[in-house]
Design a protein around this motif. Structure first.
Motif, short mmCIF file in Angstrom:
data_model
loop_
_atom_site.label_atom_id
_atom_site.label_comp_id
_atom_site.label_asym_id
_atom_site.label_seq_id
_atom_site.Cartn_x
_atom_site.Cartn_y
_atom_site.Cartn_z
N UNK A 285 1.42 -1.09 -0.28
CA UNK A 285 0.09 -0.47 -0.04
C UNK A 285 1.04 0.90 0.08
N UNK A 286 1.74 0.74 0.69
CA UNK A 286 2.95 2.70 0.98
C UNK A 286 3.76 2.44 -0.75
N UNK A 287 3.43 1.85 -1.45
CA UNK A 287 4.74 2.06 -2.62
C UNK A 287 5.66 1.57 -2.85
N UNK A 288 5.59 0.83 -1.84
CA UNK A 288 7.56 0.80 -1.36
C UNK A 288 8.11 -0.33 -2.44
N UNK A 289 7.77 -1.66 -2.73
CA UNK A 289 8.00 -2.54 -3.55
C UNK A 289 8.44 -2.55 -4.88
N UNK A 290 7.25 -1.14 -4.89
CA UNK A 290 6.68 -0.52 -6.94
C UNK A 290 8.48 0.19 -6.59
N UNK B 139 14.74 -4.11 1.69
CA UNK B 139 14.65 -2.88 1.84
C UNK B 139 13.47 -2.33 1.89
N UNK B 140 12.68 -2.91 1.34
CA UNK B 140 10.62 -2.91 1.38
C UNK B 140 10.36 -2.86 2.85
N UNK B 141 10.69 -4.07 2.97
CA UNK B 141 9.94 -3.92 4.70
C UNK B 141 10.85 -3.61 5.72
N UNK B 142 12.17 -3.42 5.70
CA UNK B 142 12.31 -2.78 6.90
C UNK B 142 12.16 -1.25 6.63
N UNK B 143 11.67 -0.43 5.17
CA UNK B 143 11.05 0.82 5.33
C UNK B 143 9.75 0.90 5.57
#
Length: 336
Positions: free
Chosen positions: A50-55, A245-249
């Motif tokens: 939802x936060x777009x961090x994977x993208x 990286x995405x999960x830690x963010x």
């Protein structure tokens, strides 16, 4: 809650992806199975999306869901998915079965599980009273099953002396309490808050806090994690790094925002039409998450001690298992 309806369906979002990584790396396409995608304990998976961090990492991620961690584990072992957001303890059990699976991001330092007792049940004030009772778990072989067995064994009650009932979570767990098919059961938020709000049960043991977990299990019990087959991690380090990286963010974002902020970012259906209760459930479990995805000190040993007490798979091999192969901090240490 009504969120279960959304959670039981395939949840997928194809996100913009960058070019494939060099060498043998899998690139940006990743499929992750979640052991109950609408459960607050696994909230970081959908929140990251939802936060777009994977993208932002150039990943094309598909999130899928199974009603329990045991079912999700099965999908990973069958190589139908690349990773699982589920309890770390499955990595220990799988090693005892000759399989190498490791946590690459440790999302939670405590289980976030709560033992709920039906308001209709009498004479049940602790695990020592489990004898002769019907106890609810999400499914056989799930982490709720593991923990229930440990609590019973620790209190001197053998697993054969109570009845295990697979009731899932959400509306099916609530119905189990209301209809008397279970006397007590282990579940997580948002089911906990729903049960309390409807007066169907009360809290017997609360493992949403470090104090409650230590009292029940003897130490921190690392729970929700992203775990993957060791060979996948070895062959696809660049992709795994992007996921980390995405999960830690996301974990950092959770630590800096209120339960209301988090609830507002989640799919609307997860609140089941009751945003106040959903927000309260997030607030009650928000403290379970790690700040940086790192495995808590001593946590793996607590898990081994728990499983080694009762598990017919782990107990005979307890002294020969190598916990260092069940998790890695390499990727979260390097996370940007």
């Amino acid at each position: 809650m009504a969120a279960a309806a959304a959670g039981l369906a395939l949840v997928a979002s194809t996100l913009a992806a960058c070019g494939n990584s060099s060498g043998g790396d899998a690139g940006g396409e990743v499929t992750i199975m979640v052991g109950g995608i609408d459960k607050v304990i696994y909230l970081p998976a959908m929140l990251t999306q939802q936060l777009g961090y994977f993208k932002d990492e150039g990943l094309d991620v598909k999130l899928m869901t199974e009603p329990s961690g045991a079912s999700a584990e099965t999908e990973l072992v069958a190589n139908k998915v690349n990773g699982v957001v589920g309890f770390y303890d499955h990595t220990v059990t799988l090693q005892a079965q000759g399989k190498c699976v490791e946590s690459v991001v440790q999302l939670a330092k405590v289980p976030g599980e709560v033992e709920m007792v039906s308001t209709k049940a009498s004479g049940l004030s602790g695990p020592a009273d489990f004898q002769g009772k019907k106890l609810g778990v999400t499914s056989a072989g799930s982490s709720t099953d593991y923990l229930t067995q440990y609590l019973a064994t620790k209190a001197g009650v053998e697993t054969k002396d109570y009845t295990t009932v697979a009731v899932g979570a959400g509306s099916t767990f609530l119905a189990g309490l209301q209809q008397g098919s279970i006397d007590a059961g282990m579940t997580t938020d948002p089911t906990v808050e729903t049960v309390l709000n409807q007066g169907a049960g009360k809290i017997l043991l609360d493992m949403r806090t470090e104090e409650g977990t230590t009292q029940a299990l003897g130490g921190l019990y690392p729970a929700a994690s992203l775990y993957m087959n060791c060979d996948y991690v070895e062959k696809n380090p660049q992709t795994v790094q992007k996921i980390a990286n995405a999960f830690v963010k996301t974990l950092g974002w959770i630590g800096g925002h209120s339960a209301a902020d988090i609830a507002a970012k989640m799919p609307a259906g997860y609140a089941g039409g009751d945003m106040a209760t959903y927000t309260k459930s997030i607030d009650g479990s928000k403290g379970i998450f790690t700040a940086d995805g790192v495995m808590p000190d001593g946590g793996p040993q607590t898990v081994l001690d728990v499983l080694g007490t009762f598990s017919p798979v782990v107990k005979p091999k307890k002294d020969s298992l190598d916990l260092s192969k069940t998790y890695t901090t390499t990727f979260v240490d390097a996370a940007k």
